[in-house]
Design an enzyme around this catalytic site. Structure first.
Site, short mmCIF file in Angstrom:
data_model
loop_
_atom_site.label_atom_id
_atom_site.label_comp_id
_atom_site.label_asym_id
_atom_site.label_seq_id
_atom_site.Cartn_x
_atom_site.Cartn_y
_atom_site.Cartn_z
N SER A 562 0.63 -1.22 -0.84
CA SER A 562 0.97 -2.59 -0.46
C SER A 562 2.36 -2.92 -0.99
O SER A 562 3.33 -2.23 -0.67
CB SER A 562 -0.10 -3.55 -0.97
N HIS A 677 -7.00 -3.60 4.62
CA HIS A 677 -5.90 -3.42 3.67
C HIS A 677 -6.30 -2.50 2.52
O HIS A 677 -5.44 -1.92 1.86
CB HIS A 677 -5.43 -4.78 3.14
#
Length: 702
Positions: A562, A677
């Protein structure tokens, strides 16, 4: 590079998440990576071992108390999607509790032909006979929310159902809910989150729900909820203007009462108290309250205009507030002191506030405290862990002096009860945890934690089999994040232990600026134009590991996901000489278009707005997608992402790999078609992705 030149992007077609051309490209790259990494006996053995850890029946089944029951969501090899189940405390104390199955997600997915992934449930209070269950298709952030009857163990016919969207729904009372979701064109922010909060009453169509607050399209999001604490029931609305600024309102009598505070502070109503956590210095009635402080005042007095506050916590140079929570009669503060947790009990009495260390909490690398049921008791769960010690779960009660004793005996001199402990999932014998500091380019001391085998010599002077010599040869993974005020703290990482430490590797966690280890100032030191500070910090740790002869560039890898993917992307393009391999997970990489992709617009307060020419001047300097050069020597790199990641667009990783290939480099790429994610939707996918990373490092670093 000019702003216009940055728009000359030949790989925009890879931003078409589910387009056939893009997915054909993904499948082709996946095949190359699978052939290179996932067909060896070493890989298959590690994958099987990691899956056994992830599905182990000896994992701690963490629970949350709702009424008389303790609820848990559980996945294992037989229940891939998972079971929502409950038990009593008496049963939970047993080695093998008798679990009452509330919802079998595998059976539901099979019956409905959906790839459901659990995203949580909210109980209706006070009766707790209904729940709002959030389910995601394939692990995305967007969810479907449905009303569930815990008595009949079935979804409620004609009950509340929220179609798939980012946002959510929460109980107001038995027959109404607050809803923030996609109500159609114009109802979502530029960041892809709701800008409308509504009150929806049972038996009425969703499109007739009453609007209680309307934000702006440039906001990040809007939400509404009810505090159900008995005797202090209140409705609230929050407007997130940016990632770090917000407005909060008390929804009273159909009108909004704004809670006065600095825009970058957060406010929490807890019983009769209002707690405000500061992100910047605040001058209040001639008194300077420092950034990172936690202050308390009486809620009703504050709303009426009173400005008397008490300081519950003030940060030091190397201390910060990691979190706080309420029990029935006290507040628990979790303080990071040089990246180690310290717990404090804060109570209010006739003489004002008192704060004492939580006695009875083990003194280890990481301790977290969770109230069991703040409406009813001062009972707390404690999670105790470090990098080599299997996590323990304890249960205790706060007594009148701030000590933690056996639950149900608050004044007895008895230690908290050990409920559960993980088994040793890897051989930690000889593994040492040491703390060090590296000097960044501007002289700032950057702490980092090193985990690995100690150097051990036999009588004949030869190294022991399980030793790691300080001769620059240790295969080492350097991990970091450095963003969004998120701290990295110690914890038992079974996968790292089994996949890396046990095989002789060293694992290092860098506490670089941009994170939350030392409060808001540590975070703000690497915001926007100062972002390069985080990358300088990480590079400084890499150099220090080499200077200390732990490893060498050929044996040093780095990993991040991320925002951490942006970090290691910058290591690839700016500091390639420091590393022998890089793993870049679910990354943010194209800083020219990130605000146009999924939730990216919400992060402009962290990075800057690329549509602002002045911001683009510094953004392009740490945009890895724009920093790839032909002819340069780059370390081998593995990129991993997920098609179903609707937070950080998979186009970032796709386009980066395409550009690297175009310019003569040879990265590996793997995209999980599911996973969101987090990168994986179940244990098998998580084991595969983790094994890919460890196998890649093993091959590249030795």
């Amino acid at each position: 590079m000019s702003n216009d030149a940055a728009l000359d992007d030949p790989y925009l077609w890879l931003e078409d998440v589910t387009g056939e051309r893009a997915l054909d490209w993904v499948r082709a790259r996946n095949a190359v990576t699978t052939h290179a990494l996932a067909e060896s006996s070493e890989f298959l053995a590690l994958q099987a071992r990691l899956l056994a850890i992830f599905d182990s029946q000896e994992r701690i089944p963490y629970v949350g108390k709702h009424g008389e029951f303790f609820y848990n969501f559980w996945r294992d090899a037989q229940h891939v999607r998972g079971l929502w189940r409950r038990t009593t405390l008496a049963e939970y104390r047993k080695p093998a509790p008798d679990w009452d199955i509330v919802l079998d997600l595998d059976a539901l997915a099979a019956a409905e032909g959906e790839n459901w992934v659990w995203h949580g449930a909210e109980m209706r209070r006070p009766d707790r006979t209904r729940a709002l269950i959030a389910l995601s298709r394939g692990g995305a952030d967007a969810t479907v929310v449905r009303e569930f009857d815990l008595t009949t163990r079935a979804f409620v016919p004609g009950g509340f159902v929220l179609p798939e969207a980012k946002g959510g729904m929460s109980w107001r009372d038995a027959d109404s809910v607050f809803v923030a979701t996609d109500f159609g064109p114009g109802s979502m922010t530029d960041s892809g989150y709701p800008r409308l909060a509504k009150l929806w009453r049972r038996g009425t169509p969703l499109d007739t729900a009453e609007t209680v607050f309307e934000g702006r399209s440039a906001d990040v999001s809007v939400s509404a909820w009810r505090d159900h604490t008995p005797g202090f029931q209140r409705d609230f609305v929050s407007r997130s203007v940016t990632f770090y600024t917000n407005e909060q309102f008390w929804l009273r009598g159909g009108g909004l009462v704004r809670i006065e505070k600095p825009d970058d502070a957060s406010a929490s109503a807890m019983r009769e108290w209002l707690l405000i956590e500061l992100r910047s210095d605040w001058m209040l009635d001639g008194r300077t309250l420092r950034a990172g402080s936690l202050i308390a005042t009486r809620f009703e007095d504050w709303i009426a205009g009173g400005r008397s506050v008490d300081l519950l916590f003030e940060p030091g140079e190397r201390t910060s507030l990691a979190g706080f929570a309420a029990t029935k009669h006290a507040f628990l503060l979790n303080v990071l002191d040089n990246v180690r947790n310290r717990l404090y009990v804060v109570t209010h009495g006739p003489d004002g506030w008192t704060r004492v260390p939580l006695a009875g909490a083990p003194d280890v690398g990481s301790v977290g405290a969770r109230p069991v049921d703040p409406d009813e008791s001062d009972d707390c769960f404690l999670d105790v862990t470090d990098e080599r010690t299997p996590t323990s779960l304890l249960l205790g009660t706060l007594n009148t002096t701030g000590a933690l004793n056996t639950a149900g005996t608050p004044d007895a001199a008895a230690p908290p009860e050990l409920l559960r402990q993980l088994p040793a999932f890897f051989d930690a014998s000889g593994v040492a945890i040491t703390w060090h500091e590296a000097a960044s380019d501007d002289g700032t001391a950057i702490p980092y934690c090193q985990i690995g085998r100690e150097r051990r010599l036999g009588r004949d002077g030869r190294r022991g089999r399980a030793s790691t010599a300080l001769d620059g040869s240790a295969p080492t993974i350097l991990y970091g994040y450095g963003g969004f005020e998120v701290p990295l703290t110690p914890g038992y990482k079974a996968a790292v232990g089994a996949g890396w430490l046990e095989r002789g590797g060293v694992f290092v966690v860098a506490n670089i600026r941009g994170g939350g280890e030392f409060g808001p100032g540590w975070h703000q030191a690497a915001l926007k134009a100062k972002r390069h500070k985080a990358y300088e910090d990480f590079a400084a740790v890499a150099r220090d590991l080499v200077a200390r002869r732990v490893t060498s560039p050929a044996h040093l890898g780095c990993e991040g996901g991320s925002n951490g993917g942006l970090l290691v992307g910058n290591m690839l393009t700016t500091y390639p000489q420091l590393f022998g391999a890089i793993v870049c997970r679910v990354p943010l990489l194209d800083m020219r278009r990130y605000t146009k992709l999924l939730a990216g617009a919400s992060w402009a307060a962290e990075y800057g707005d690329p549509d602002d020419p002045q911001a683009w001047e510094f953004l392009q300097r740490y945009s890895p997608y724009h920093g790839v050069r032909a002819g340069s020597s780059l370390p081998p790199t593995l990129f991993m992402t997920s098609t179903r990641d609707d937070r950080v667009h998979p186009g970032h990783a796709r386009k980066m790999v395409a550009r690297l290939l175009e310019r003569g480099h040879a990265p590996l790429y793997y995209e999980n078609i599911e996973g969101g994610h987090g990168g994986s939707a179940n244990s098998a996918q998580a084991a595969f992705m983790s094994a890919l990373a460890f196998e890649f490092f093993r091959k590249q670093l030795g």
